[in-house]
Each structure stands twice: as C-alpha cells, then as structure tokens.
Design a protein around this motif. Structure first.
Motif, PDB file in Angstrom:
ATOM      1  N   PRO A  28       0.835  -1.203   0.000  1.00 30.52           N
ATOM      2  CA  PRO A  28       0.000   0.000   0.000  1.00 30.52           C
ATOM      3  C   PRO A  28       0.871   1.256   0.000  1.00 30.52           C
ATOM      4  CG  PRO A  28       0.070  -0.969   2.192  1.00 30.52           C
ATOM      5  CD  PRO A  28       0.799  -1.911   1.280  1.00 30.52           C
ATOM      6  N   HIS A  29       0.314   2.327  -0.523  1.00 32.33           N
ATOM      7  CA  HIS A  29       0.995   3.627  -0.483  1.00 32.33           C
ATOM      8  C   HIS A  29       2.398   3.552  -1.084  1.00 32.33           C
ATOM      9  CE1 HIS A  29      -2.233   4.751   2.249  1.00 32.33           C
ATOM     10  NE2 HIS A  29      -1.910   3.700   2.989  1.00 32.33           N
ATOM     11  N   SER A  30       2.501   3.021  -2.300  1.00 29.80           N
ATOM     12  CA  SER A  30       3.821   2.920  -2.911  1.00 29.80           C
ATOM     13  C   SER A  30       3.816   3.530  -4.310  1.00 29.80           C
ATOM     14  CB  SER A  30       4.282   1.466  -2.967  1.00 29.80           C
ATOM     15  OG  SER A  30       3.423   0.700  -3.769  1.00 29.80           O
ATOM     16  N   GLN A  31       4.981   4.023  -4.680  1.00 26.28           N
ATOM     17  CA  GLN A  31       5.184   4.541  -6.035  1.00 26.28           C
ATOM     18  C   GLN A  31       6.654   4.383  -6.375  1.00 26.28           C
ATOM     19  OE1 GLN A  31       4.071   8.721  -5.045  1.00 26.28           O
ATOM     20  NE2 GLN A  31       5.876   9.243  -6.263  1.00 26.28           N
ATOM     21  N   ARG A  32       6.982   4.645  -7.615  1.00 26.00           N
ATOM     22  CA  ARG A  32       8.330   4.438  -8.127  1.00 26.00           C
ATOM     23  C   ARG A  32       8.958   5.772  -8.504  1.00 26.00           C
ATOM     24  NH1 ARG A  32      10.034  -0.076 -11.927  1.00 26.00           N
ATOM     25  NH2 ARG A  32       8.112  -0.900 -11.057  1.00 26.00           N
ATOM     26  N   VAL A  33      10.264   5.876  -8.275  1.00 26.40           N
ATOM     27  CA  VAL A  33      11.025   7.002  -8.803  1.00 26.40           C
ATOM     28  C   VAL A  33      11.301   6.680 -10.270  1.00 26.40           C
ATOM     29  CG1 VAL A  33      13.193   8.292  -8.697  1.00 26.40           C
ATOM     30  CG2 VAL A  33      12.091   7.540  -6.584  1.00 26.40           C
ATOM     31  N   GLU A  34      10.815   7.528 -11.158  1.00 27.23           N
ATOM     32  CA  GLU A  34      11.035   7.340 -12.595  1.00 27.23           C
ATOM     33  C   GLU A  34      12.186   8.233 -13.041  1.00 27.23           C
ATOM     34  OE1 GLU A  34       9.813   5.136 -14.524  1.00 27.23           O
ATOM     35  OE2 GLU A  34       8.050   4.434 -13.432  1.00 27.23           O
ATOM     36  N   GLN A  35      13.110   7.656 -13.768  1.00 28.01           N
ATOM     37  CA  GLN A  35      14.241   8.414 -14.280  1.00 28.01           C
ATOM     38  C   GLN A  35      14.044   8.720 -15.762  1.00 28.01           C
ATOM     39  OE1 GLN A  35      16.439   9.645 -12.365  1.00 28.01           O
ATOM     40  NE2 GLN A  35      16.268   8.417 -10.501  1.00 28.01           N
ATOM     41  N   ALA A  36      14.548   9.854 -16.208  1.00 30.06           N
ATOM     42  CA  ALA A  36      14.426  10.237 -17.620  1.00 30.06           C
ATOM     43  C   ALA A  36      15.258   9.325 -18.512  1.00 30.06           C
ATOM     44  CB  ALA A  36      14.848  11.690 -17.814  1.00 30.06           C
ATOM     45  N   ASP A  37      16.385   8.838 -18.014  1.00 26.31           N
ATOM     46  CA  ASP A  37      17.254   7.985 -18.814  1.00 26.31           C
ATOM     47  C   ASP A  37      17.737   6.811 -17.964  1.00 26.31           C
ATOM     48  OD1 ASP A  37      19.111   6.830 -20.520  1.00 26.31           O
ATOM     49  OD2 ASP A  37      20.006   8.736 -21.114  1.00 26.31           O
TER      50      ASP A  37
ATOM     51  N   GLN B  89      22.838   9.581 -15.126  1.00 25.68           N
ATOM     52  CA  GLN B  89      23.696  10.665 -14.653  1.00 25.68           C
ATOM     53  C   GLN B  89      23.398  10.874 -13.173  1.00 25.68           C
ATOM     54  OE1 GLN B  89      26.163  12.175 -16.481  1.00 25.68           O
ATOM     55  NE2 GLN B  89      25.595  10.494 -17.868  1.00 25.68           N
ATOM     56  N   ARG B  90      24.426  10.811 -12.368  1.00 27.54           N
ATOM     57  CA  ARG B  90      24.237  10.875 -10.914  1.00 27.54           C
ATOM     58  C   ARG B  90      23.402  12.078 -10.496  1.00 27.54           C
ATOM     59  NH1 ARG B  90      29.509  11.092  -7.437  1.00 27.54           N
ATOM     60  NH2 ARG B  90      29.448  13.284  -7.930  1.00 27.54           N
ATOM     61  N   SER B  91      23.715  13.252 -10.970  1.00 24.29           N
ATOM     62  CA  SER B  91      22.978  14.445 -10.532  1.00 24.29           C
ATOM     63  C   SER B  91      21.504  14.359 -10.908  1.00 24.29           C
ATOM     64  CB  SER B  91      23.608  15.718 -11.099  1.00 24.29           C
ATOM     65  OG  SER B  91      23.590  15.699 -12.515  1.00 24.29           O
ATOM     66  N   ASP B  92      21.199  13.836 -12.083  1.00 26.28           N
ATOM     67  CA  ASP B  92      19.801  13.692 -12.511  1.00 26.28           C
ATOM     68  C   ASP B  92      19.064  12.673 -11.646  1.00 26.28           C
ATOM     69  OD1 ASP B  92      20.394  15.486 -14.538  1.00 26.28           O
ATOM     70  OD2 ASP B  92      20.572  13.934 -16.085  1.00 26.28           O
ATOM     71  N   TRP B  93      19.719  11.542 -11.381  1.00 30.32           N
ATOM     72  CA  TRP B  93      19.071  10.498 -10.583  1.00 30.32           C
ATOM     73  C   TRP B  93      18.838  10.965  -9.156  1.00 30.32           C
ATOM     74  CZ3 TRP B  93      19.391   4.652 -11.389  1.00 30.32           C
ATOM     75  CH2 TRP B  93      19.174   4.336 -12.738  1.00 30.32           C
ATOM     76  N   VAL B  94      19.810  11.661  -8.590  1.00 28.50           N
ATOM     77  CA  VAL B  94      19.648  12.174  -7.230  1.00 28.50           C
ATOM     78  C   VAL B  94      18.530  13.219  -7.192  1.00 28.50           C
ATOM     79  CG1 VAL B  94      20.786  13.530  -5.416  1.00 28.50           C
ATOM     80  CG2 VAL B  94      21.990  11.615  -6.490  1.00 28.50           C
ATOM     81  N   ALA B  95      18.457  14.068  -8.214  1.00 28.66           N
ATOM     82  CA  ALA B  95      17.400  15.092  -8.268  1.00 28.66           C
ATOM     83  C   ALA B  95      16.014  14.454  -8.352  1.00 28.66           C
ATOM     84  CB  ALA B  95      17.637  16.033  -9.444  1.00 28.66           C
ATOM     85  N   GLU B  96      15.871  13.386  -9.143  1.00 29.70           N
ATOM     86  CA  GLU B  96      14.571  12.708  -9.241  1.00 29.70           C
ATOM     87  C   GLU B  96      14.188  12.053  -7.922  1.00 29.70           C
ATOM     88  OE1 GLU B  96      12.051  12.714 -11.366  1.00 29.70           O
ATOM     89  OE2 GLU B  96      13.217  14.168 -12.497  1.00 29.70           O
ATOM     90  N   LEU B  97      15.157  11.450  -7.253  1.00 27.75           N
ATOM     91  CA  LEU B  97      14.878  10.873  -5.937  1.00 27.75           C
ATOM     92  C   LEU B  97      14.444  11.967  -4.976  1.00 27.75           C
ATOM     93  CD1 LEU B  97      14.820   8.617  -3.845  1.00 27.75           C
ATOM     94  CD2 LEU B  97      17.309   8.899  -3.580  1.00 27.75           C
ATOM     95  N   SER B  98      15.124  13.084  -5.008  1.00 28.48           N
ATOM     96  CA  SER B  98      14.772  14.208  -4.134  1.00 28.48           C
ATOM     97  C   SER B  98      13.344  14.669  -4.393  1.00 28.48           C
ATOM     98  CB  SER B  98      15.770  15.348  -4.358  1.00 28.48           C
ATOM     99  OG  SER B  98      15.545  16.385  -3.443  1.00 28.48           O
ATOM    100  N   ARG B  99      12.968  14.771  -5.672  1.00 33.03           N
ATOM    101  CA  ARG B  99      11.589  15.176  -6.017  1.00 33.03           C
ATOM    102  C   ARG B  99      10.573  14.155  -5.506  1.00 33.03           C
ATOM    103  NH1 ARG B  99      14.065  17.992 -10.163  1.00 33.03           N
ATOM    104  NH2 ARG B  99      14.418  16.262 -11.584  1.00 33.03           N
ATOM    105  N   GLY B 100      10.910  12.877  -5.655  1.00 33.48           N
ATOM    106  CA  GLY B 100       9.999  11.837  -5.179  1.00 33.48           C
ATOM    107  C   GLY B 100       9.785  11.903  -3.680  1.00 33.48           C
ATOM    108  N   ILE B 101      10.853  12.121  -2.936  1.00 27.94           N
ATOM    109  CA  ILE B 101      10.753  12.214  -1.483  1.00 27.94           C
ATOM    110  C   ILE B 101       9.966  13.454  -1.085  1.00 27.94           C
ATOM    111  CG2 ILE B 101      12.105  12.607   0.630  1.00 27.94           C
ATOM    112  CD1 ILE B 101      14.302  10.804  -0.738  1.00 27.94           C
TER     113      ILE B 101
END
Length: 193
Positions: free
Chosen positions: A31-40, A45-57
């Motif tokens: 329950p109450h779950s979702q996925r961090v989606e990456q553009a690529d 790219q580390r900075s992009d992946w970290v930014a997406e995780l940050s947005r998800g959180i």
C-alpha cells in the motif's frame, strides 16, 4: 509502526525494473507505494538520478521508506550525503538490495559517474541485502558498504544480483528484510517516545 503510516518509494537501478522484477511486484502489492522514474535508465547521470529521488521524497504525501535496488542504493547514498536536514527527516528508513559497486574493476561505463561511493553513515535506519555471487558487488564490498552506511547487512548465499536474471520475480523472501527494517523503525520510535 503501522504499514500505512508511511509511503514506500521504490528506487530502481540501471535499466529500471521491468514488470516481472520484484520491485514492480512490490509496488503493485504494497500500500501507499510509487516508483522514482528516471528520464534515462540506460545512460544514468548521478545528478539527474539524485534530483529525481529528491523530487519523489519531497512529493510523497507521508514520511518515506525507500526500497532501493542496485544503482538505486548508490543513488540513495548520494542523496543522503547532500540532502538538507528537512528532506532527510522525511525518510524513515531504507531497504538497500544488491547495491552496485560502482568502483569495481570492469564496472560498466555508464555507472562510473556514480563513483566514488559515498561512505558516510546514513542518517536513517537501513537494512542492506547483498549476495556472495553478485556480479555487481562482491560479498566483501557489500559488507563494506553496509558498514560504511551503518546498515544492518546480510549477505545471502547464491542469489546473484537479486533480479529477474537471477530468478527473483516476486521475491517474497525479501519481505522478511522489509519487516526487519520496520522493526528497526519501531525500536527507534520507542526510544524517542
């Protein structure tokens, strides 16, 4: 801690997690779950992946428990090393499965920009699950990451990279490690009470 009192955020690794991967199965069943989606997913790219995780959180409606696999584990460590205190407080804990050693000899080129591995203690409880025959990280390196991140680490025998290729689809056995993490969170909540 009740399962419904936080949000599960699934953090896949390189190439994402296909429909038959345990992370996808867990996303459909927890329950109450979702996925961090990456553009690529192929040229991370580390900075992009970290930014997406940050947005998800930041966008999660409740406090977060991270469920990361492979390069997703490294992304979590990079995020934790640079996140603001308010963002860090949104994460209650992390399950880190088959973390990728991005410093290993022969590491695929697209993953090398995630090196060096962050070696700071994670500021939230975590459980790390590795394997003694994982091509992405040796048993010793998995244990070293667990120690550096202050995770409760387990190295399983003969389970490969704990993905579809190694025969892990639903990975029901893995739920025991999620329960172990929840026990750590309960202990922490009792100590703070």
């Amino acid at each position: 801690m009740r399962r419904g009192s936080f949000h599960y955020l699934i953090v896949p690794g390189w190439h994402g997690s296909p429909e038959d991967h345990w992370q996808s199965h867990w996303q459909r069943t927890l329950p109450h779950s979702q996925r961090v989606e990456q553009a690529d997913w192929l040229q991370p790219q580390r900075s992009d992946w970290v930014a997406e995780l940050s947005r998800g959180i930041a966008g999660a409606p409740e406090p977060v428990v991270l469920i990361a696999h492979s390069l997703g584990c490294v992304t979590v460590a990079h995020w934790a090393a640079q996140a603001a205190p308010d963002a860090l407080r949104r994460v209650r804990g992390a399950l880190l499965v088959a973390p990728a050693d991005v410093e290993r000899p022969g590491c695929p080129g697209p993953l090398r920009n995630f090196a060096p591995l962050p070696l700071a203690s994670l500021p939230f409880p975590s459980v790390l699950v590795g394997s003694d025959n994982d091509p992405a990280a040796s048993a010793d390196r998995s244990r070293a990451m667990g120690k550096a991140w202050d995770s409760q680490a387990s190295v399983l025998s003969g389970v490969g990279h704990i993905n579809v290729a190694s025969g892990h689809h639903c990975w029901e056995e893995g739920l025991a490690y999620l329960e172990r993490l929840q026990s750590l969170l309960n202990e922490q909540a009792r100590r703070r009470a």
